[in-house]
Design a protein around this motif. Structure first.
Motif, PDB file in Angstrom:
ATOM      1  N   ASP A  89     107.450  83.022  43.747  1.00  0.00           N
ATOM      2  CA  ASP A  89     106.069  83.511  43.744  1.00  0.00           C
ATOM      3  C   ASP A  89     105.678  83.991  45.138  1.00  0.00           C
ATOM      4  O   ASP A  89     106.144  83.450  46.151  1.00  0.00           O
ATOM      5  N   ASN A  90     104.799  84.970  45.192  1.00  0.00           N
ATOM      6  CA  ASN A  90     104.340  85.501  46.473  1.00  0.00           C
ATOM      7  C   ASN A  90     103.108  84.753  46.977  1.00  0.00           C
ATOM      8  O   ASN A  90     102.174  84.487  46.218  1.00  0.00           O
ATOM      9  N   ILE A  91     103.143  84.427  48.266  1.00  0.00           N
ATOM     10  CA  ILE A  91     102.022  83.819  48.972  1.00  0.00           C
ATOM     11  C   ILE A  91     101.766  84.668  50.203  1.00  0.00           C
ATOM     12  O   ILE A  91     102.705  85.185  50.815  1.00  0.00           O
ATOM     13  N   ALA A  92     100.509  84.854  50.579  1.00  0.00           N
ATOM     14  CA  ALA A  92     100.194  85.669  51.754  1.00  0.00           C
ATOM     15  C   ALA A  92      99.229  84.936  52.679  1.00  0.00           C
ATOM     16  O   ALA A  92      98.539  84.000  52.265  1.00  0.00           O
ATOM     17  N   SER A 111     104.353  86.292  52.910  1.00  0.00           N
ATOM     18  CA  SER A 111     103.978  87.536  53.580  1.00  0.00           C
ATOM     19  C   SER A 111     102.776  87.258  54.474  1.00  0.00           C
ATOM     20  O   SER A 111     101.984  86.358  54.186  1.00  0.00           O
ATOM     21  N   PRO A 118      99.661  88.407  46.043  1.00  0.00           N
ATOM     22  CA  PRO A 118      99.929  86.969  46.197  1.00  0.00           C
ATOM     23  C   PRO A 118      99.107  86.115  45.237  1.00  0.00           C
ATOM     24  O   PRO A 118      97.998  86.498  44.833  1.00  0.00           O
ATOM     25  N   LYS A 119      99.643  84.950  44.891  1.00  0.00           N
ATOM     26  CA  LYS A 119      98.910  84.002  44.054  1.00  0.00           C
ATOM     27  C   LYS A 119      98.020  83.095  44.899  1.00  0.00           C
ATOM     28  O   LYS A 119      96.999  82.614  44.418  1.00  0.00           O
ATOM     29  N   LEU A 177      96.262  82.907  48.933  1.00  0.00           N
ATOM     30  CA  LEU A 177      95.970  83.733  50.103  1.00  0.00           C
ATOM     31  C   LEU A 177      95.272  82.867  51.147  1.00  0.00           C
ATOM     32  O   LEU A 177      94.180  82.357  50.912  1.00  0.00           O
ATOM     33  N   ALA A 230      93.616  86.012  43.402  1.00  0.00           N
ATOM     34  CA  ALA A 230      94.309  85.037  44.250  1.00  0.00           C
ATOM     35  C   ALA A 230      93.321  83.981  44.710  1.00  0.00           C
ATOM     36  O   ALA A 230      92.165  84.282  45.008  1.00  0.00           O
TER      37      ALA A 230
END
Length: 536
Positions: free
Chosen positions: A83-86, A110, A130-131, A133, A154
């Motif tokens: 999963d994407n996290i920013a 990111s 992202p999920k 932030l 997010a």
């Protein structure tokens, strides 16, 4: 065997590692988990981070515990491996906690930067979606505007103690969470799995997401020892920059304390180094040049051992100033790319004015004529291309095949040459973009605004070197429509009223006649010809 192996037939230079690369099974999350335990076991008081603004410190044991708690929270809200996290944050103690926790759960991290424009921030966040932030004070309004504009779903969490909005904070999450006795980090089966997406400006005006793997980060710094140095290290970059990612790896790999300073100020840099006994500082080329104006006597910096500069060209006069003022300090100059990592590093004895020699990391480097694709011999200038086992995994959600040539060499976009002693010299950029105070400036962005003026027929933006910490100022070369009468001052104001501070025209507008523009055989404006003509 000599670590430098030059092939006279292919004109390729291979630089051999002195020790074989040994990846850490399980990936970066497992490595950071085990390494933090090891450092804490040897000395529970060992400092991992220092906040220069408040004097607050965090031990490696506290970093480990906080990262475990935040990782548990991430899992509890449904974050899964991949999963994407920013994050958009200034340097803060909790910023590192976010990075380590993300690795513990196998998420892909990111980071944007609070100094980015709204348009770039929207593009980047919309790219990775992202999920979670994470934001710091000073970036909340920017991120809120992005989230609203792109309708991002997010959850926003503040890394700061206080939030101007009703966001949860990391401190509140940590306070409510108890570490699970059986906590284990996520184990990565394939170390070529992407663990981070960093961003780089594209020549079209839209930044690209550079996919970095566990192998990339391990390999990039595996040439350095795994020892506990108890150094204090300082780097002003946020996690938007690859230098900060490397700084974190260096901190945990070598047991160094990271000194966190929110913003560089040339008047206070060296006094901060003195106050906190900084041993190593990595400076962008612009900061390096600004800091040169305030160099203290070496006696005021008894702990300083290394000053390393990267991010762009540095005129010899600045390097000479450091060498003369700090004769017993290692002052290094590195050439690196986010896509490939460290390429060359200046060491004592290398040719002065060069970027040093290619690093011993099983790296192959060649110089290529970008028009004919012919490999060039030593001393001849062409595009620098590099190949090593662990480079980027490509651009996120983009066709990346053009990033490499037919032989698998990464195209750097930089012009340079290798001399007969294998010193690497950077000469110029092939790509249209240039740098202003370490930030990539993409001419297309400014040109699009200029071209929207009704009087403008052609607009070409180039970087005019300043030979100081600004690096380059944007200069516009404009051809007007027939019978149009816009003045240079009017066009400059037209752009600057519509662009953010980084993309201002600072070197003026030059209005030329149509016949003064040269075109390439493919019908494109010959930018290099214009640059040569108007920048002496």
């Amino acid at each position: 065997m000599d670590k430098f192996q030059y092939n006279e037939q292919t004109h390729e230079l291979f630089v051999k590692r002195e020790t074989e690369y040994q990846p850490y099974p399980g990936g970066l999350g497992k490595y950071y988990h085990d390494r933090l335990i090891q450092i804490s076991t040897e000395d529970e008081t060992s400092i991992a981070q220092i906040d220069a603004a408040t004097g607050t410190t965090q031990t490696f044991k506290e970093l480990l515990d906080a990262s475990k708690k935040l990782a548990q929270y991430m899992r509890s809200v449904g974050i899964k491996p991949g999963d994407n996290i920013a994050m958009c944050s200034y340097n803060h103690i909790n910023s590192e906690v976010v990075i380590v926790a993300a690795l513990f759960v196998g998420a892909v991290m990111s980071s944007t930067d609070p100094m980015l424009s709204l348009e770039d921030s929207k593009h980047l966040l919309n790219m990775v979606k992202p999920k979670l932030l994470f934001v710091s004070d000073g970036s909340e309004e920017l991120i809120e505007a992005c989230v609203d504009a792109i309708e991002l779903k997010a959850k926003i969490i503040s890394v700061s103690l206080n939030s101007h909005n009703e966001y949860d904070t990391i401190e509140e999450i940590l306070e409510k969470t108890t570490i699970e006795e059986d906590f284990e980090p996520f184990l990565v089966d394939d170390l070529n799995t992407v663990c981070s997406i960093l961003f780089s400006s594209g020549t079209t005006g839209l930044p690209k997401g550079i996919c970095l793997t566990h192998n990339y980060i391990f390999s990039s710094l595996s040439i350095y020892p795994t020892v506990i140095l108890n150094w204090v290290i300082l780097n002003y970059a946020t996690f938007y920059w690859v230098s900060c990612v490397f700084n974190l790896q260096m901190s945990i790999q070598m047991g160094c304390a990271r000194l966190l300073v929110r913003q560089f100020k040339k008047e206070t840099h060296w006094s901060i180094c003195s106050k906190y006994n900084v041993a190593y500082t990595f400076l962008s080329n612009t900061i390096f040049m600004e800091a040169a104006k305030y160099l203290p006597d070496l006696s005021e910096l008894p702990s300083l051992k290394q000053v390393v500069v990267g991010g762009g060209l540095v005129p010899e006069k600045y390097l000479t100033t450091y060498y003369e003022k700090f004769p017993s300090i290692y002052v290094g100059y590195v050439y690196a790319l986010t896509e490939s990592g460290l390429v060359a590093s200046y060491q004592a004895g290398d040719k002065f004015g060069s970027n040093g020699k290619p690093v011993p990391n099983n790296l192959t480097i060649k110089i290529v004529d970008p028009n004919t694709e012919e490999n060039l011999p030593l001393t001849q200038t062409g595009e620098i291309r590099v190949k090593q086992a662990h480079q980027m995994a490509g651009y996120f959600k983009m066709d990346s095949k053009d990033a490499w040539d037919a032989q698998g060499f990464l195209k750097t976009g930089d012009l340079g040459y290798l001399d007969n002693d294998y010193n690497l010299f950077i000469v110029d950029r092939i790509k249209e973009m240039f740098k202003y105070r370490s930030w990539h400036i993409v001419p297309a962005k400014i040109e699009n605004v200029l071209s929207s003026h009704p009087d403008v027929l052609y607009a070409i933006v180039i970087g005019k070197p300043t030979y100081n910490e600004d690096e380059n100022h944007a200069m516009a070369i404009v051809c007007l429509h027939e019978k149009a009468h816009a003045s240079a001052a009017e066009l400059e104001a037209f752009v600057n009223q519509r662009m953010d501070n980084l993309n201002q025209i600072r070197a003026g507008v030059k209005i030329i006649d149509r016949h003064e523009i040269e075109f390439t055989p493919t019908g494109k404006i010959n930018r290099r010809s214009l640059k040569s003509k108007f920048i002496s």
